[in-house]
Design a protein around this motif. Sequence first.
Motif, PDB file in Angstrom:
ATOM      1  N   VAL A  83       0.834  -1.198   0.000  1.00  0.00           N
ATOM      2  CA  VAL A  83       0.000   0.000   0.000  1.00  0.00           C
ATOM      3  C   VAL A  83       0.869   1.248   0.000  1.00  0.00           C
ATOM      4  O   VAL A  83       0.623   2.205  -0.752  1.00  0.00           O
ATOM      5  N   TRP A  84       1.880   1.266   0.816  1.00  0.00           N
ATOM      6  CA  TRP A  84       2.739   2.447   0.898  1.00  0.00           C
ATOM      7  C   TRP A  84       3.491   2.686  -0.418  1.00  0.00           C
ATOM      8  O   TRP A  84       3.661   3.834  -0.838  1.00  0.00           O
ATOM      9  N   SER A  85       3.944   1.623  -1.060  1.00  0.00           N
ATOM     10  CA  SER A  85       4.645   1.810  -2.329  1.00  0.00           C
ATOM     11  C   SER A  85       3.703   2.380  -3.381  1.00  0.00           C
ATOM     12  O   SER A  85       4.108   3.236  -4.194  1.00  0.00           O
ATOM     13  N   LEU A  86       2.440   1.928  -3.360  1.00  0.00           N
ATOM     14  CA  LEU A  86       1.469   2.474  -4.299  1.00  0.00           C
ATOM     15  C   LEU A  86       1.116   3.920  -3.956  1.00  0.00           C
ATOM     16  O   LEU A  86       0.924   4.753  -4.854  1.00  0.00           O
ATOM     17  N   ALA A  87       1.040   4.238  -2.665  1.00  0.00           N
ATOM     18  CA  ALA A  87       0.784   5.625  -2.264  1.00  0.00           C
ATOM     19  C   ALA A  87       1.913   6.533  -2.732  1.00  0.00           C
ATOM     20  O   ALA A  87       1.679   7.644  -3.231  1.00  0.00           O
ATOM     21  N   ASP A  88       3.146   6.067  -2.582  1.00  0.00           N
ATOM     22  CA  ASP A  88       4.290   6.849  -3.062  1.00  0.00           C
ATOM     23  C   ASP A  88       4.198   7.066  -4.576  1.00  0.00           C
ATOM     24  O   ASP A  88       4.493   8.153  -5.081  1.00  0.00           O
ATOM     25  N   ARG A  89       3.763   6.033  -5.290  1.00  0.00           N
ATOM     26  CA  ARG A  89       3.682   6.120  -6.751  1.00  0.00           C
ATOM     27  C   ARG A  89       2.653   7.169  -7.179  1.00  0.00           C
ATOM     28  O   ARG A  89       2.909   7.926  -8.128  1.00  0.00           O
ATOM     29  N   VAL A  90       1.505   7.204  -6.516  1.00  0.00           N
ATOM     30  CA  VAL A  90       0.457   8.144  -6.941  1.00  0.00           C
ATOM     31  C   VAL A  90       0.624   9.520  -6.309  1.00  0.00           C
ATOM     32  O   VAL A  90      -0.091  10.457  -6.670  1.00  0.00           O
ATOM     33  N   GLY A  91       1.560   9.649  -5.355  1.00  0.00           N
ATOM     34  CA  GLY A  91       1.800  10.941  -4.739  1.00  0.00           C
ATOM     35  C   GLY A  91       0.868  11.268  -3.597  1.00  0.00           C
ATOM     36  O   GLY A  91       0.584  12.443  -3.337  1.00  0.00           O
ATOM     37  N   LEU A  92       0.410  10.242  -2.884  1.00  0.00           N
ATOM     38  CA  LEU A  92      -0.422  10.453  -1.701  1.00  0.00           C
ATOM     39  C   LEU A  92       0.439  10.238  -0.466  1.00  0.00           C
ATOM     40  O   LEU A  92       1.062   9.181  -0.305  1.00  0.00           O
ATOM     41  N   ALA A  93       0.490  11.235   0.407  1.00  0.00           N
ATOM     42  CA  ALA A  93       1.326  11.126   1.605  1.00  0.00           C
ATOM     43  C   ALA A  93       0.890   9.932   2.451  1.00  0.00           C
ATOM     44  O   ALA A  93      -0.301   9.650   2.602  1.00  0.00           O
ATOM     45  N   ARG A  94       1.861   9.238   3.015  1.00  0.00           N
ATOM     46  CA  ARG A  94       1.555   8.045   3.800  1.00  0.00           C
ATOM     47  C   ARG A  94       0.685   8.349   5.017  1.00  0.00           C
ATOM     48  O   ARG A  94      -0.068   7.492   5.472  1.00  0.00           O
ATOM     49  N   ASP A  95       0.800   9.580   5.552  1.00  0.00           N
ATOM     50  CA  ASP A  95      -0.021   9.899   6.719  1.00  0.00           C
ATOM     51  C   ASP A  95      -1.484  10.158   6.345  1.00  0.00           C
ATOM     52  O   ASP A  95      -2.312  10.421   7.218  1.00  0.00           O
ATOM     53  N   ARG A  96      -1.788  10.062   5.056  1.00  0.00           N
ATOM     54  CA  ARG A  96      -3.184  10.116   4.633  1.00  0.00           C
ATOM     55  C   ARG A  96      -3.730   8.732   4.292  1.00  0.00           C
ATOM     56  O   ARG A  96      -4.775   8.605   3.658  1.00  0.00           O
ATOM     57  N   VAL A  97      -3.009   7.709   4.724  1.00  0.00           N
ATOM     58  CA  VAL A  97      -3.443   6.331   4.527  1.00  0.00           C
ATOM     59  C   VAL A  97      -3.657   5.694   5.886  1.00  0.00           C
ATOM     60  O   VAL A  97      -2.764   5.732   6.742  1.00  0.00           O
ATOM     61  N   VAL A  98      -4.836   5.129   6.104  1.00  0.00           N
ATOM     62  CA  VAL A  98      -5.125   4.353   7.307  1.00  0.00           C
ATOM     63  C   VAL A  98      -5.270   2.899   6.890  1.00  0.00           C
ATOM     64  O   VAL A  98      -6.035   2.575   5.976  1.00  0.00           O
ATOM     65  N   LEU A  99      -4.530   2.034   7.562  1.00  0.00           N
ATOM     66  CA  LEU A  99      -4.604   0.604   7.303  1.00  0.00           C
ATOM     67  C   LEU A  99      -5.504  -0.057   8.339  1.00  0.00           C
ATOM     68  O   LEU A  99      -5.376   0.211   9.541  1.00  0.00           O
ATOM     69  N   GLY A 100      -6.399  -0.906   7.855  1.00  0.00           N
ATOM     70  CA  GLY A 100      -7.321  -1.589   8.748  1.00  0.00           C
ATOM     71  C   GLY A 100      -7.276  -3.088   8.559  1.00  0.00           C
ATOM     72  O   GLY A 100      -6.884  -3.597   7.508  1.00  0.00           O
ATOM     73  N   GLY A 101      -7.699  -3.800   9.586  1.00  0.00           N
ATOM     74  CA  GLY A 101      -7.847  -5.249   9.532  1.00  0.00           C
ATOM     75  C   GLY A 101      -9.296  -5.614   9.763  1.00  0.00           C
ATOM     76  O   GLY A 101      -9.925  -5.115  10.706  1.00  0.00           O
ATOM     77  N   ASP A 102      -9.834  -6.478   8.925  1.00  0.00           N
ATOM     78  CA  ASP A 102     -11.265  -6.791   8.941  1.00  0.00           C
ATOM     79  C   ASP A 102     -11.492  -8.240   9.366  1.00  0.00           C
ATOM     80  O   ASP A 102     -10.792  -9.148   8.911  1.00  0.00           O
ATOM     81  N   HIS A 103     -12.477  -8.448  10.248  1.00  0.00           N
ATOM     82  CA  HIS A 103     -12.835  -9.796  10.719  1.00  0.00           C
ATOM     83  C   HIS A 103     -11.635 -10.495  11.359  1.00  0.00           C
ATOM     84  O   HIS A 103     -11.453 -11.709  11.188  1.00  0.00           O
TER      85      HIS A 103
END
Length: 420
Positions: A72-92
């Motif tokens: 996810v972080w590598s893709l965020a870097d690619r599209v230019g979205l700061a990592r602190d604007r990404v929240v990672l969640g775990g489901d079930h």
Amino acid sequence: MQTTFARFAALRGETAFRGVTSVCSAHPWVIEAALEQAKADGGTALIEATCNQVNQEGGYTGLRPADFRDLVWSLADRVGLARDRVVLGGDHLGPNPWKSLPAEAAMDRALAMVESYARAGFTKLHLDCSMGCAGEPAALGDSVVAGRAARLAARAEAVAPGATVYVIGTEVPTPGGATEGLDHLVPTAPEAVLETHAVHERAFREAAPSAWERVIAMVVQPGVEFGHEDVAIFRPEAAAALSATLRRLPGLVFEAHSTDYQPGQALRELVRSGYPILKVGPGLSFALRETLYGLDAIAAILSPGGDRLFDAMEGLMLARPQQWRSHYAGTPDEQRVLRHFSYSDRIRYYWPEPEAVAAVAALEQKLAGRTIPPTLLSQYLPRLAERVADGLVDATPKSLAIEAVRDVLRVYAGACNGAI
């Protein structure tokens, strides 16, 4: 930097709710589409992995939590979205992947899984211990479910104290879609919500007291679901009593699972009614598959006689039927249609397989350097044809697939009443 708790606390305002789209997918193109959408919206990308997709043993994707985070972080870097604007969640998160084992053995694995998620920086965890393990009934009592969930929360707090928000509650639609008719759907009873909340509070205050203050949502059934070929649309009047229970639960919101294929108005009503966390997964990979199959048909016209993506996926699913056989009933012809075109989208489990990756790469290669005639785009990908003609989207498989997924995400963004 805004904390995860602050972001989710903002969902419940004094007079209205703000929504957030929870993207539950491990497909890199779907994740990239979600990150692009968050960048365009100016908000947060909430990307969630399920216990079966991603766990300390690899899950069906072969990814451990740290691997998924890095993807996810590598893709965020690619599209230019700061990592602190990404929240990672775990489901079930719970014993579900190991429920064939005795309860304590399954819980040991679940505890290790939650620890691996917390260590990897996942800060939104849905704790789900509702399933019986070997020798137990299929459905467990509230006190057992809550006690096990509290143990998981305590493990996460030991690893990353104060960093995580939690979602409780287990009355959810069947993960990945219903296998029966939808006329039986009834919203969760208000008294069940209040009892679940009270039982979890007692269990958390005993086993993980610091975590209870960061329980931000409860999963309930508001009356939304999808089957193989139909969708139960949210009706706010049917869930009015359920929605009203939030008045007695300050600071809490509801999390809506299986919101895939809901129309925009229904999604807006879900947010307004107190279900501002909108989980979507199969609906996104369905849009991706539609686009790939449209391109597969185009490639077959431009280069007759070559291998087809459809045939490769059919062969793969027939060779390894574990992910669809118990879900798709009917005649062989009916099962064939469902394997590829069901709303439950069980085909999504197969895209990480090497054969599927190779088949998609072969499709990309067939179309590389070719100009797709606008008439073929109009025939097979009509929603995207005009944007290609206007130069807004490149006519490559990846660009077209991401745009198709973003079309779904734009509907969610329109329902969310402002980015968080």
